[in-house]
Each structure stands twice: as structure tokens, then as C-alpha cells.
Design an enzyme around this catalytic site. Structure first.
Site, PDB file in Angstrom:
ATOM      1  N   SER A 137       4.337  -1.557   4.377  1.00 13.70           N
ATOM      2  CA  SER A 137       5.439  -2.897   4.506  1.00 13.70           C
ATOM      3  C   SER A 137       4.642  -3.914   3.684  1.00 13.70           C
ATOM      4  CB  SER A 137       3.517  -2.910   5.176  1.00 13.70           C
ATOM      5  OG  SER A 137       3.646  -2.391   6.282  1.00 13.70           O
ATOM      6  N   GLU A 180      -9.709  -1.711   5.621  1.00 14.34           N
ATOM      7  CA  GLU A 180      -8.436  -1.592   6.500  1.00 14.34           C
ATOM      8  C   GLU A 180      -8.698  -1.443   7.842  1.00 14.34           C
ATOM      9  OE1 GLU A 180      -5.345   0.695   5.185  1.00 14.34           O
ATOM     10  OE2 GLU A 180      -4.473   0.158   6.821  1.00 14.34           O
ATOM     11  N   SER A 191       1.703   6.461   3.028  1.00 20.37           N
ATOM     12  CA  SER A 191       1.870   7.480   3.247  1.00 20.37           C
ATOM     13  C   SER A 191       3.259   8.038   2.895  1.00 20.37           C
ATOM     14  CB  SER A 191       2.298   6.967   4.320  1.00 20.37           C
ATOM     15  OG  SER A 191       1.123   5.818   5.559  1.00 20.37           O
ATOM     16  N   GLN A 209       0.714  -1.041   0.097  1.00 23.50           N
ATOM     17  CA  GLN A 209      -0.341   0.516   0.136  1.00 23.50           C
ATOM     18  C   GLN A 209       0.908   1.758   0.277  1.00 23.50           C
ATOM     19  OE1 GLN A 209      -2.532   0.085   3.817  1.00 23.50           O
ATOM     20  NE2 GLN A 209      -3.940   1.779   2.812  1.00 23.50           N
ATOM     21  N   GLY A 210       0.658   1.887  -1.466  1.00 21.06           N
ATOM     22  CA  GLY A 210       1.559   3.723  -0.865  1.00 21.06           C
ATOM     23  C   GLY A 210       1.318   4.709  -1.452  1.00 21.06           C
TER      24      GLY A 210
END
Ligand SMILES: Cc1cc2nc3c(=O)[nH]c(=O)nc-3n(C[C@H](O)[C@H](O)[C@H](O)COP(=O)(O)OP(=O)(O)OC[C@H]3O[C@@H](n4cnc5c(N)ncnc54)[C@H](O)[C@@H]3O)c2cc1C
Length: 312
Positions: free
Chosen positions: A169, A252, A137, A134-135
Site C-alpha cells: 500500500s 498494526e 507480503s 510496508q514490504g
């Protein structure tokens, strides 16, 4: 409300339990109270050969995505059965599976993807063949995510991406990324973002590991240098990515499946403190780490310091 298993639920619980006891690969079994018990990473070991084996065994039962509708290859379990499944997985300390792909990238693609995108991506998520990161932040955009600065500029049938993500992550073992990038810098900040499905093999992507205080490598910084994404991998409408991202974050945040495993960690921790007679503060110091892990931790300190200096 009755919280006890019905007779049919009890049969299902036994089925799940028998499956885990028979099929969970030996390297993934954790016997409490080993040091690893306090590790909160539910996906522990899933990037190993044993992890792949476990993923494939679950996928064969449609249990990699127990909550997905059957039409997309999930098990279509109702909420009660999902709870039983997750509870048994946690009680057996079986590593969590599915991760970002099953948990929130896939469901977002179900909600916003066109038929081509659903056909291309969902079967590979539910079979465990492709995992996602997941890009979202960025160094200056965490809580205030809408301020993100990674740019995606339209160039014919492609977008060209430049910028940086952080806390990504599992980027080092993921095949795909859900990416938020700014496509209209002139628009109000929530209205100029688009949502992309990015192949992690695309040239121009560079990863820098971030090692946590336990010596675990699960996070990355991800740098984009003229990374080209085909327009076909834009999810939903251009500039509407903020709203699609909010859907992803809803999925999420509904990931409460970890509650039983978190409760186990607290219980193990209390038992460890009682039995060892050591103060709780020693847990943070990880006095129990085997020598190899201690070395990894020392290395990570250097890495972190370097990163701090680099970020100013
Ligand atoms: C285990 C873990 C895994 C993660 N994995 C990913 C991932 O895969 N991909 C990804 O994109 N991100 C990931 N993140 C990042 C995460 O989702 C958040 O974006 C990030 O942690 C929050 O941003 P920050 O660290 O910059 O904190 P900041 O935004 O700087 O916040 C720091 C503190 O300030 C407070 N604060 C912030 N703004 C205000 C305000 N206006 N008023 C009052 N208080 C405020 C916050 O509540 C917080 O306590 C992960 C984080 C964790 C902990």
C-alpha cells in the site's frame, strides 16, 4: 466504567472539533451521502496538495502522532483522549493521517532502533515529511509470511536485495519502506529473516500498480533488482527480523482507530440502500460512479488480467 466525557475531556473534544472545522482543507471535506462516502480508504486524498497541507497542520499541533510520546514529537495523549481525537476525525470524515509511518514503522523504530536510526527517522515521520510503506507480503507468502523468499545477501557494508513484494500500500508515494528479507536461507524459516529500512529512491526498485475493483490505485507490486541497502539500515539484529516484524504487526493490529469511520460507512450504506430503493448488490457494481471513475475501473480490469496471466 464511565464512558461519558469528563469535563476536561469535553473541552478537549471541542478543541479538536473546532480545529477540524476551521482547518480541514476544502478538497478533503466529504458531504454525505456522496458516492465517495463508501470509500473505506481512510487516507483518501492524503497524496494531494490538500493532503500535504492537512498533514502539516496536524503536525504543527503534534496531532499527526497523537499517541506518540512527547519525547519523540507526539502529543502523548492517553487512551481516552486518543479515542476522542480519532472519533472526532471520523465524525468529520477527515482523512486518516500518519499511516504506516506513524502507526507502526515509527513505533517499531522506537522499540528496536539505535540512537542514530531514531534520530534520523522519527522526526521526519512525526513532522509528516516522510511517509512509509510496508514490504512484507509476497505472492506466495501472505498468511504464511515466514516463508518469504526475497533475498538480502551481505556484501561488505551493504546488503543486496532481490525479489518481489505484493499488496504494498502507498509504495508509489512513500519515501521509505520497512522491508523483511531472507538473510539466511539455511536457517529455519523464522530465524533467517532480517528487517531493513529501505530508501525508496534506491536504484533497482520497480513498482507495478495494482488497481482495485473501485478503480483506486493504492496497492503495488514491488520488484527488487540488486537493490543495495547500507548495513546501517538494518533494524535490530541480523536474522532476528521475524520477531521485530511481529512487533510491527502488533502495532498494526492495534489500529482500531478506524472503528468510528467504519461504523459511519455502514450507516451511510444503509441510508443509501433505503433512500435509493436499490438492492445492496448494486453497491458492488458502483452504478453511482462518476464517468471518470468508471473509465479508471475499466482500465484497472485490463491491468488485473495482465497480472493474473503474468503470475501464472
Ligand atoms: C487493504 C489491504 C492492505 C494491505 N497492505 C499491505 C501492505 O502495505 N504491505 C504488505 O506487506 N501487505 C499488505 N497487505 C497484505 C495482507 O496484510 C496479507 O499478507 C495478505 O492479505 C494475506 O495474504 P494472501 O492475500 O496471500 O492470502 P492467503 O495467505 O493466500 O490466504 C487466503 C485465505 O486462505 C486462508 N488460509 C491461509 N492459510 C491457511 C491455512 N493454513 N489454513 C486455513 N486457512 C488458511 C486465509 O485465512 C485466507 O482466508 C494488505 C492487504 C489488504 C487487504
Amino acid at each position: 466504567m464511565e464512558f461519558k466525557d469528563s469535563a476536561a475531556d469535553a473541552v478537549f473534544r471541542s478543541e479538536v472539533r473546532a480545529f477540524i472545522e476551521a482547518e480541514l482543507p476544502a478538497p478533503l471535506r466529504v458531504i454525505a451521502p456522496e458516492w465517495g462516502t463508501f470509500n473505506t480508504r481512510r487516507g483518501r486524498g492524503m497524496d494531494s496538495e490538500a493532503g500535504n497541507e492537512w498533514r502539516q497542520k496536524l503536525a504543527a499541533r503534534h496531532w499527526l502522532a497523537p499517541h506518540w510520546p512527547k519525547e519523540y514529537g507526539g502529543a502523548g495523549l492517553d487512551i481516552g483522549r486518543q479515542f476522542i481525537f480519532n472519533e472526532e476525525m471520523a465524525l468529520h470524515r477527515a482523512p486518516g493521517v500518519g499511516g504506516i509511518g506513524v502507526g507502526w514503522a515509527g513505533p517499531t523504530i522506537m522499540a528496536y532502533g539505535n540512537d542514530e536510526q531514531k534520530g534520523r527517522f522519527l522526526p521526519n515521520i512525526v513532522s509528516g515529511n516522510e511517509t512509509w510503506c510496508q514490504g512484507f507480503s509476497e505472492p506466495g507468502s501472505g498468511s504464511d509470511l515466514a516463508s518469504l523468499q526475497t533475498r538480502a545477501i551481505r556484501d561488505g557494508d551493504e546488503y543486496v536485495v532481490n525479489g518481489q513484494k505484493i499488496w504494498t500500500s502507498g509504495a508509489h508515494h512513500s519515501q521509505w519502506m520497512i522491508l523483511l528479507a531472507r538473510t539466511d536461507p539455511e536457517a529455519p524459516k523464522h530465524k533467517g529473516i532480517s528487517y531493513f529500512l529501505l530508501d525508496m529512491k534506491t536504484p533497482g526498485i520497480q513498482l507495478q500498480p495494482l488497481i482495485n475493483m473501485l478503480g483506486d490505485y493504492s496497492f503495488n507490486q514491488v520488484y527488487f533488482d540488486n537493490v543495495r541497502i547500507p548495513r546501517a539500515n538494518l533494524l535490530g539484529e541480523e536474522h532476528r527480523g521475524w520477531y521485530i516484524g511481529a512487533t510491527t504487526l502488533d502495532f498494526e493490529r492495534s489500529s482500531i482507530a478506524a472503528s468510528t469511520s467504519m461504523a459511519l460507512i455502514v450507516r451511510d450504506l444503509a441510508a443509501w440502500v433505503r433512500e435509493s430503493g436499490r438492492p445492496l448488490s448494486r453497491v458492488r457494481a458502483r452504478a453511482e460512479l462518476p464517468p471518470g471513475r468508471r473509465a479508471a475501473r475499466r482500465g484497472s480490469t485490463t491491468t488485473s488480467l495482465r497480472l493474473v496471466r503474468r503470475n501464472g
